[in-house]
Design a protein around this motif. Structure first.
Motif, PDB file in Angstrom:
ATOM      1  N   THR A   1       0.827  -1.199   0.000  1.00 40.56           N
ATOM      2  CA  THR A   1       0.000   0.000   0.000  1.00 40.56           C
ATOM      3  C   THR A   1       0.862   1.249   0.000  1.00 40.56           C
ATOM      4  O   THR A   1       0.560   2.224  -0.674  1.00 40.56           O
ATOM      5  CB  THR A   1      -0.926   0.015   1.236  1.00 40.56           C
ATOM      6  OG1 THR A   1      -1.685  -1.183   1.249  1.00 40.56           O
ATOM      7  CG2 THR A   1      -1.854   1.205   1.215  1.00 40.56           C
TER       8      THR A   1
ATOM      9  N   GLN B   1      -7.538   3.088   3.301  1.00 41.86           N
ATOM     10  CA  GLN B   1      -7.617   2.006   4.273  1.00 41.86           C
ATOM     11  C   GLN B   1      -8.819   2.193   5.188  1.00 41.86           C
ATOM     12  O   GLN B   1      -9.532   1.246   5.510  1.00 41.86           O
ATOM     13  CB  GLN B   1      -6.324   1.927   5.099  1.00 41.86           C
ATOM     14  CG  GLN B   1      -6.273   0.742   6.049  1.00 41.86           C
ATOM     15  CD  GLN B   1      -6.279  -0.600   5.325  1.00 41.86           C
ATOM     16  OE1 GLN B   1      -5.758  -0.737   4.231  1.00 41.86           O
ATOM     17  NE2 GLN B   1      -6.883  -1.599   5.935  1.00 41.86           N
ATOM     18  N   PHE B   2      -9.074   3.440   5.606  1.00 40.43           N
ATOM     19  CA  PHE B   2     -10.222   3.732   6.462  1.00 40.43           C
ATOM     20  C   PHE B   2     -11.521   3.366   5.752  1.00 40.43           C
ATOM     21  O   PHE B   2     -12.407   2.729   6.334  1.00 40.43           O
ATOM     22  CB  PHE B   2     -10.234   5.212   6.858  1.00 40.43           C
ATOM     23  CG  PHE B   2     -11.428   5.587   7.688  1.00 40.43           C
ATOM     24  CD1 PHE B   2     -11.426   5.347   9.053  1.00 40.43           C
ATOM     25  CD2 PHE B   2     -12.545   6.156   7.111  1.00 40.43           C
ATOM     26  CE1 PHE B   2     -12.527   5.671   9.829  1.00 40.43           C
ATOM     27  CE2 PHE B   2     -13.644   6.486   7.877  1.00 40.43           C
ATOM     28  CZ  PHE B   2     -13.643   6.242   9.241  1.00 40.43           C
TER      29      PHE B   2
ATOM     30  N   TYR C   1     -11.915   1.252   3.347  1.00 44.13           N
ATOM     31  CA  TYR C   1     -11.957  -0.202   3.191  1.00 44.13           C
ATOM     32  C   TYR C   1     -12.463  -0.864   4.475  1.00 44.13           C
ATOM     33  O   TYR C   1     -13.286  -1.784   4.443  1.00 44.13           O
ATOM     34  CB  TYR C   1     -10.567  -0.730   2.829  1.00 44.13           C
ATOM     35  CG  TYR C   1     -10.486  -2.235   2.776  1.00 44.13           C
ATOM     36  CD1 TYR C   1     -11.008  -2.944   1.698  1.00 44.13           C
ATOM     37  CD2 TYR C   1      -9.894  -2.953   3.815  1.00 44.13           C
ATOM     38  CE1 TYR C   1     -10.949  -4.322   1.653  1.00 44.13           C
ATOM     39  CE2 TYR C   1      -9.829  -4.334   3.781  1.00 44.13           C
ATOM     40  CZ  TYR C   1     -10.356  -5.018   2.696  1.00 44.13           C
ATOM     41  OH  TYR C   1     -10.295  -6.384   2.660  1.00 44.13           O
ATOM     42  N   GLU C   2     -11.985  -0.380   5.626  1.00 45.22           N
ATOM     43  CA  GLU C   2     -12.354  -0.967   6.906  1.00 45.22           C
ATOM     44  C   GLU C   2     -13.725  -0.496   7.400  1.00 45.22           C
ATOM     45  O   GLU C   2     -14.324  -1.139   8.262  1.00 45.22           O
ATOM     46  CB  GLU C   2     -11.289  -0.632   7.960  1.00 45.22           C
ATOM     47  CG  GLU C   2      -9.952  -1.279   7.672  1.00 45.22           C
ATOM     48  CD  GLU C   2      -8.842  -0.791   8.574  1.00 45.22           C
ATOM     49  OE1 GLU C   2      -9.072   0.135   9.388  1.00 45.22           O
ATOM     50  OE2 GLU C   2      -7.723  -1.327   8.457  1.00 45.22           O
ATOM     51  N   ASN C   3     -14.222   0.626   6.878  1.00 43.26           N
ATOM     52  CA  ASN C   3     -15.503   1.203   7.311  1.00 43.26           C
ATOM     53  C   ASN C   3     -16.363   1.510   6.087  1.00 43.26           C
ATOM     54  O   ASN C   3     -16.517   2.670   5.700  1.00 43.26           O
ATOM     55  CB  ASN C   3     -15.253   2.493   8.109  1.00 43.26           C
ATOM     56  CG  ASN C   3     -14.375   2.250   9.311  1.00 43.26           C
ATOM     57  OD1 ASN C   3     -14.819   1.712  10.308  1.00 43.26           O
ATOM     58  ND2 ASN C   3     -13.107   2.640   9.207  1.00 43.26           N
ATOM     59  N   PRO C   4     -16.952   0.487   5.488  1.00 38.98           N
ATOM     60  CA  PRO C   4     -17.689   0.696   4.240  1.00 38.98           C
ATOM     61  C   PRO C   4     -18.886   1.642   4.381  1.00 38.98           C
ATOM     62  O   PRO C   4     -19.314   2.237   3.383  1.00 38.98           O
ATOM     63  CB  PRO C   4     -18.137  -0.713   3.837  1.00 38.98           C
ATOM     64  CG  PRO C   4     -17.959  -1.559   5.039  1.00 38.98           C
ATOM     65  CD  PRO C   4     -16.943  -0.900   5.904  1.00 38.98           C
TER      66      PRO C   4
ATOM     67  N   LYS D   1     -18.379   5.081   2.899  1.00 34.86           N
ATOM     68  CA  LYS D   1     -18.225   5.258   1.452  1.00 34.86           C
ATOM     69  C   LYS D   1     -19.326   6.155   0.891  1.00 34.86           C
ATOM     70  O   LYS D   1     -19.113   6.903  -0.061  1.00 34.86           O
ATOM     71  CB  LYS D   1     -18.226   3.902   0.741  1.00 34.86           C
ATOM     72  CG  LYS D   1     -16.959   3.125   0.942  1.00 34.86           C
ATOM     73  CD  LYS D   1     -16.996   1.821   0.169  1.00 34.86           C
ATOM     74  CE  LYS D   1     -15.736   1.031   0.447  1.00 34.86           C
ATOM     75  NZ  LYS D   1     -15.737  -0.235  -0.278  1.00 34.86           N
TER      76      LYS D   1
END
Length: 106
Positions: free
Chosen positions: A76, A90-91, A93-96, A99
Motif C-alpha cells: 500500500t 484504508q479507512f 476499506y475498513e468502514n464501508p 463510502k
C-alpha cells in the motif's frame, strides 16, 4: 544484515520521517537531547542510535521501531503517492458505511 546495511536503511527511514514531519536535524537533536553530530551521523548512515533514542523518535514520528529500522514492505505504501491518501483508502476499506459520505463529496 550487516551493520552498514542496517545503518543505510535506518538513515533512509529517518530522513523520510524528518521530511514527512518537516523536522530539521537541529530540531530533532534538541528534542532528543543529543548533539547535532549524532543526528547527522544517523542521517548519513555513519552510526546507529541507542534504542532509547529510537523509541523517542518513534514517539515524535508516531511510528513503530520497525518503521525506522526496516525497509517498508507494505504494498500500500508503494501504491499511493501520499500517506494521507493511503490512510483514507484504508479507512474506507475498513468502514464501508463511510463510502456513502465519500461518494457524496465527489
Amino acid at each position: 544484515m550487516s551493520e552498514r546495511e542496517f545503518n543505510q536503511i535506518f538513515s533512509e527511514r529517518l530522513r523520510y520521517y524528518l521530511n514527512k514531519y518537516d523536522i530539521t536535524q537541529l530540531e530533532l537533536s534538541k528534542r532528543l537531547g543529543v548533539g547535532t553530530t549524532s543526528v547527522y551521523n544517523w542521517c548519513n548512515g555513519i552510526k546507529t542510535p541507542r534504542m532509547d533514542k529510537v523509541d523517542a523518535m518513534c514517539k515524535i514520528f508516531h511510528c513503530k521501531r520497525s518503521d525506522l529500522m526496516e525497509e517498508p514492505t507494505n504494498e500500500t505504501s508503494n501504491y499511493y503517492l501520499d500517506d494521507d491518501a493511503a490512510a483514507a483508502a484504508q479507512f474506507l476499506y475498513e468502514n464501508p458505511d463511510y463510502k456513502v459520505l465519500f461518494d457524496a463529496t465527489r
